[in-house]
Design a protein around this motif. Structure first.
Motif, PDB file in Angstrom:
ATOM      1  N   MET A  66     -49.237 -16.335 -20.535  1.00 30.86           N
ATOM      2  CA  MET A  66     -49.822 -15.419 -19.562  1.00 30.86           C
ATOM      3  C   MET A  66     -50.037 -16.099 -18.213  1.00 30.86           C
ATOM      4  O   MET A  66     -49.785 -15.510 -17.158  1.00 30.86           O
ATOM      5  N   LEU A  67     -50.524 -17.346 -18.247  1.00 29.90           N
ATOM      6  CA  LEU A  67     -50.716 -18.078 -16.993  1.00 29.90           C
ATOM      7  C   LEU A  67     -49.389 -18.373 -16.316  1.00 29.90           C
ATOM      8  O   LEU A  67     -49.256 -18.246 -15.087  1.00 29.90           O
ATOM      9  N   ALA A  68     -48.387 -18.788 -17.109  1.00 27.84           N
ATOM     10  CA  ALA A  68     -47.077 -19.109 -16.536  1.00 27.84           C
ATOM     11  C   ALA A  68     -46.481 -17.882 -15.841  1.00 27.84           C
ATOM     12  O   ALA A  68     -45.907 -17.983 -14.741  1.00 27.84           O
ATOM     13  N   ARG A  69     -46.614 -16.716 -16.464  1.00 30.07           N
ATOM     14  CA  ARG A  69     -46.069 -15.498 -15.859  1.00 30.07           C
ATOM     15  C   ARG A  69     -46.833 -15.126 -14.590  1.00 30.07           C
ATOM     16  O   ARG A  69     -46.231 -14.684 -13.594  1.00 30.07           O
ATOM     17  N   GLN A  70     -48.143 -15.292 -14.612  1.00 28.50           N
ATOM     18  CA  GLN A  70     -48.941 -15.026 -13.418  1.00 28.50           C
ATOM     19  C   GLN A  70     -48.560 -15.980 -12.291  1.00 28.50           C
ATOM     20  O   GLN A  70     -48.319 -15.556 -11.153  1.00 28.50           O
ATOM     21  N   MET A  71     -48.478 -17.261 -12.601  1.00 26.95           N
ATOM     22  CA  MET A  71     -48.211 -18.279 -11.586  1.00 26.95           C
ATOM     23  C   MET A  71     -46.779 -18.168 -11.057  1.00 26.95           C
ATOM     24  O   MET A  71     -46.548 -18.270  -9.837  1.00 26.95           O
ATOM     25  N   HIS A  72     -45.829 -17.966 -11.956  1.00 22.67           N
ATOM     26  CA  HIS A  72     -44.434 -17.831 -11.523  1.00 22.67           C
ATOM     27  C   HIS A  72     -44.277 -16.592 -10.648  1.00 22.67           C
ATOM     28  O   HIS A  72     -43.552 -16.600  -9.635  1.00 22.67           O
ATOM     29  N   GLY A  73     -44.982 -15.512 -11.002  1.00 24.16           N
ATOM     30  CA  GLY A  73     -44.925 -14.295 -10.204  1.00 24.16           C
ATOM     31  C   GLY A  73     -45.528 -14.456  -8.821  1.00 24.16           C
ATOM     32  O   GLY A  73     -45.192 -13.694  -7.899  1.00 24.16           O
ATOM     33  N   LYS A  74     -46.398 -15.443  -8.656  1.00 23.56           N
ATOM     34  CA  LYS A  74     -47.015 -15.726  -7.354  1.00 23.56           C
ATOM     35  C   LYS A  74     -46.205 -16.748  -6.549  1.00 23.56           C
ATOM     36  O   LYS A  74     -46.629 -17.180  -5.473  1.00 23.56           O
ATOM     37  N   GLY A  75     -45.043 -17.137  -7.094  1.00 19.99           N
ATOM     38  CA  GLY A  75     -44.186 -18.071  -6.370  1.00 19.99           C
ATOM     39  C   GLY A  75     -44.572 -19.525  -6.520  1.00 19.99           C
ATOM     40  O   GLY A  75     -44.134 -20.369  -5.727  1.00 19.99           O
ATOM     41  N   LEU A  76     -45.372 -19.848  -7.537  1.00 20.20           N
ATOM     42  CA  LEU A  76     -45.788 -21.237  -7.757  1.00 20.20           C
ATOM     43  C   LEU A  76     -44.751 -21.960  -8.610  1.00 20.20           C
ATOM     44  O   LEU A  76     -44.040 -21.350  -9.419  1.00 20.20           O
ATOM     45  N   ILE A 133     -52.303 -23.094  -6.139  1.00 19.23           N
ATOM     46  CA  ILE A 133     -52.393 -22.937  -7.588  1.00 19.23           C
ATOM     47  C   ILE A 133     -53.762 -22.374  -7.966  1.00 19.23           C
ATOM     48  O   ILE A 133     -53.877 -21.457  -8.784  1.00 19.23           O
ATOM     49  N   GLN A 134     -54.798 -22.903  -7.359  1.00 21.00           N
ATOM     50  CA  GLN A 134     -56.160 -22.519  -7.729  1.00 21.00           C
ATOM     51  C   GLN A 134     -56.479 -21.076  -7.359  1.00 21.00           C
ATOM     52  O   GLN A 134     -57.101 -20.350  -8.147  1.00 21.00           O
ATOM     53  N   PHE A 135     -56.053 -20.635  -6.169  1.00 20.95           N
ATOM     54  CA  PHE A 135     -56.469 -19.318  -5.704  1.00 20.95           C
ATOM     55  C   PHE A 135     -55.453 -18.218  -6.009  1.00 20.95           C
ATOM     56  O   PHE A 135     -55.841 -17.091  -6.331  1.00 20.95           O
ATOM     57  N   LEU A 136     -54.163 -18.525  -5.921  1.00 21.22           N
ATOM     58  CA  LEU A 136     -53.165 -17.499  -6.241  1.00 21.22           C
ATOM     59  C   LEU A 136     -53.145 -17.196  -7.728  1.00 21.22           C
ATOM     60  O   LEU A 136     -52.926 -16.045  -8.132  1.00 21.22           O
ATOM     61  N   THR A 137     -53.379 -18.203  -8.558  1.00 22.57           N
ATOM     62  CA  THR A 137     -53.421 -17.967 -10.000  1.00 22.57           C
ATOM     63  C   THR A 137     -54.577 -17.050 -10.354  1.00 22.57           C
ATOM     64  O   THR A 137     -54.457 -16.138 -11.187  1.00 22.57           O
ATOM     65  N   ALA A 138     -55.727 -17.272  -9.720  1.00 22.76           N
ATOM     66  CA  ALA A 138     -56.925 -16.473 -10.027  1.00 22.76           C
ATOM     67  C   ALA A 138     -56.831 -15.054  -9.480  1.00 22.76           C
ATOM     68  O   ALA A 138     -57.527 -14.150  -9.972  1.00 22.76           O
ATOM     69  N   ASP A 139     -55.961 -14.837  -8.495  1.00 21.36           N
ATOM     70  CA  ASP A 139     -55.867 -13.535  -7.832  1.00 21.36           C
ATOM     71  C   ASP A 139     -55.350 -12.465  -8.796  1.00 21.36           C
ATOM     72  O   ASP A 139     -54.162 -12.398  -9.108  1.00 21.36           O
ATOM     73  N   GLY A 140     -56.261 -11.637  -9.291  1.00 27.37           N
ATOM     74  CA  GLY A 140     -55.879 -10.550 -10.180  1.00 27.37           C
ATOM     75  C   GLY A 140     -55.653 -10.942 -11.618  1.00 27.37           C
ATOM     76  O   GLY A 140     -55.228 -10.102 -12.428  1.00 27.37           O
ATOM     77  N   TYR A 141     -55.928 -12.185 -11.968  1.00 30.09           N
ATOM     78  CA  TYR A 141     -55.671 -12.639 -13.337  1.00 30.09           C
ATOM     79  C   TYR A 141     -56.852 -12.308 -14.249  1.00 30.09           C
ATOM     80  O   TYR A 141     -58.015 -12.417 -13.842  1.00 30.09           O
ATOM     81  N   ASP A 142     -56.559 -11.939 -15.483  1.00 31.02           N
ATOM     82  CA  ASP A 142     -57.586 -11.623 -16.468  1.00 31.02           C
ATOM     83  C   ASP A 142     -57.885 -12.869 -17.302  1.00 31.02           C
ATOM     84  O   ASP A 142     -57.101 -13.246 -18.162  1.00 31.02           O
TER      85      ASP A 142
END
Length: 482
Positions: A66-76, A133-142
């Motif tokens: 779930m984190l990998a998909r969130q982070m990859h989707g944010k361009g990280l 990583i810290q802020f884009l990952t948290a943006d909208g993440y459950d």
């Protein structure tokens, strides 16, 4: 075991075929997997590679995916996840190679003492990436998907502080005032939570952010092993990365990298460098205590010497922080123990001589070499049976006179010399680096102390090329020779 391995490979192959529509040409197990994860490089018929991961902890796997998909989707820069098995025990991810930032550091330091060029550029890139990583990952993440607690809190802080307390501090043998220690644990927790208030509800705490979890591909950093992360303050990851003991960043470089981080942080969180550093100091202190817990578990409990070696360096870093005076005083006592310094002798024979009480057990061997000599000193006449000697030790002249004139101690110690001296000479000639000699008696006060002291003095004079480390364990007295 072989059957389990074959079944696992078949399951990974099946997921690969379902995902890519082709049979893999090769599936090769990779080294360096996590504690409950196994990694495989899968080569397709076209030569393209992906990594298959088998993990038994489904919550951890779910968190990573779930984190990998969130982070990859944010361009990280994290591995893309291509597929996950229905039971979430296997997943396929992008192959980022096997070269970590830590590997680059080690290789660079072999060739030069400079932290410049490509290595410095990489480190600066990591520090610029970290706020994103810290802020884009948290943006909208459950964060309900977290495999640990959802938010950095007092419970998570106390867990790590108890890790330090029970896996390190207690194993060193220093006397601890539990109330004073817990009071300073309370203060540290309150201070960290206060500093975290402004950011922890909107930032991601990676938790294990260090150079081994940064892969380098095509000159760029990519990030892995973030499955233990949750919502938390920005300071923790900066402390984890810049104070990683094995990376050994010089202080001037740390300061420059903090500047880079604070500058890159501004779009997400407004804070000046002085305030950031003041808050960071408490997280560095906390993180290093946690590291000592890990070293204590692996080194002092499991007897793995490689984890004992960096303890002295970690302690020296911790002693720079004086905001928690009682913990500071305990760390000073621990730092004075010969164990954490004698391990650092490179290529030199270190002979550790100890006195002990059999009631409290034979001293531990932390060298990994299996112990050495243990001499039972309870046969010679015991001075402790006589009132005039009960408050004295084997270091006091009246006890020495008694043992040398009213017991078989002179013959006993000569026999000890006859056994230990040839061993020392053999160890020196063969380039061995560790020998342990222990003397035990009933209370660790008279006879064993006499013997350990006399052997240490004897060896130090006869073999100046060896380092002698003396420890009267029950008396709390230590000394180093040569």
């Amino acid at each position: 075991m072989i059957c389990y391995f074959v079944i696992m490979i078949d399951q990974i192959k099946e997921l690969y075929i379902q995902t890519f529509g082709q049979e893999p040409r090769e599936v090769k197990k990779l080294s360096g997997a996590g504690s409950n994860r196994q990694y495989y490089r899968i080569v397709g018929s076209d030569g393209h590679t992906v990594v298959g991961v088998k993990g038994d902890d489904k919550r951890e796997n779910h968190s990573f995916v779930m984190l990998a998909r969130q982070m990859h989707g944010k361009g990280l820069n994290v591995p893309e996840v291509f597929a996950v098995s229905a039971d979430e025990t296997i997943y396929l991810q992008e192959d980022l190679g096997s070269t970590s930032l830590y590997d680059v550091i080690v290789q660079t330091k072999k060739n030069t003492d400079e932290w410049n060029g490509n290595l410095k550029d990489l480190l600066e890139s990591v520090m610029r990436d970290l706020p994103r990583i810290q802020f884009l990952t948290a943006d909208g993440y459950d964060f309900e998907n977290s495999c640990r607690e959802k938010v950095f809190c007092d419970m998570s802080i106390r867990w790590d502080l108890n890790y330090f307390k029970y896996c390190f501090l207690k194993l060193t043998g220093v006397t601890v005032d539990e109330i004073r220690l817990e009071q300073e644990f309370d203060l540290l927790s309150q201070t960290m939570l206060s500093a975290a208030d402004m950011c922890q509800t909107q930032s991601f705490l990676y938790r294990d952010f260090q150079s081994r979890n940064v892969l380098v591909k095509d000159g760029k950093p990519y990030y892995i092993d973030f499955q233990g992360g949750h919502c938390g303050p920005v300071y923790y990851d900066v402390a984890s990365f810049l104070w990683q003991a094995r990376a050994g960043y010089p202080e001037s470089l740390r300061e420059a990298l903090i500047d880079t981080y604070v500058e890159s942080l501004q779009p997400f969180m407004k804070i000046d460098g002085a305030t950031f550093r003041a808050n960071l100091a408490h997280f560095v202190f906390f993180r290093l205590l946690q590291v000592l817990g890990a070293y204590g578990l692996r080194g002092l409990h499991e007897k793995k010497t490689m984890f004992i070696t960096p303890i002295a360096k970690t302690l020296s870093e911790l002693l720079k922080f004086e905001s928690y005076p009682y913990i500071h005083s305990l760390l000073e006592q621990v730092y004075a123990l010969p164990l954490f310094h004698s391990q650092t002798e490179q290529g030199r024979l270190v002979v550790r001589v100890s006195s002990f009480s059999y009631k409290k057990g034979i001293p531990e061997d932390y060298s990994g070499n299996g112990g050495g000599f243990v001499f039972d000193c309870r046969a010679p006449n015991n001075p402790g049976r006589y009132d005039e000697y009960k408050k004295l030790t084997g270091l006091d002249q009246p006890v020495i006179v008694f043992l040398e004139n009213n017991s078989t101690m002179p013959e006993f110690i000569q026999h000890v010399y006859g056994l230990v001296d040839p061993a020392v000479e053999t160890y020196l000639s063969r380039g061995f680096t560790s020998l342990m000699v222990n003397f035990g008696c009933t209370g660790g006060q008279h006879r064993s102390v006499y013997c350990a002291q006399h052997l240490a003095d004897h060896l130090a004079e006869k073999y100046p090329e060896a380092k002698i480390v003396l420890n009267h364990r029950e008396q709390g007295i230590s000394k180093e020779y040569n």
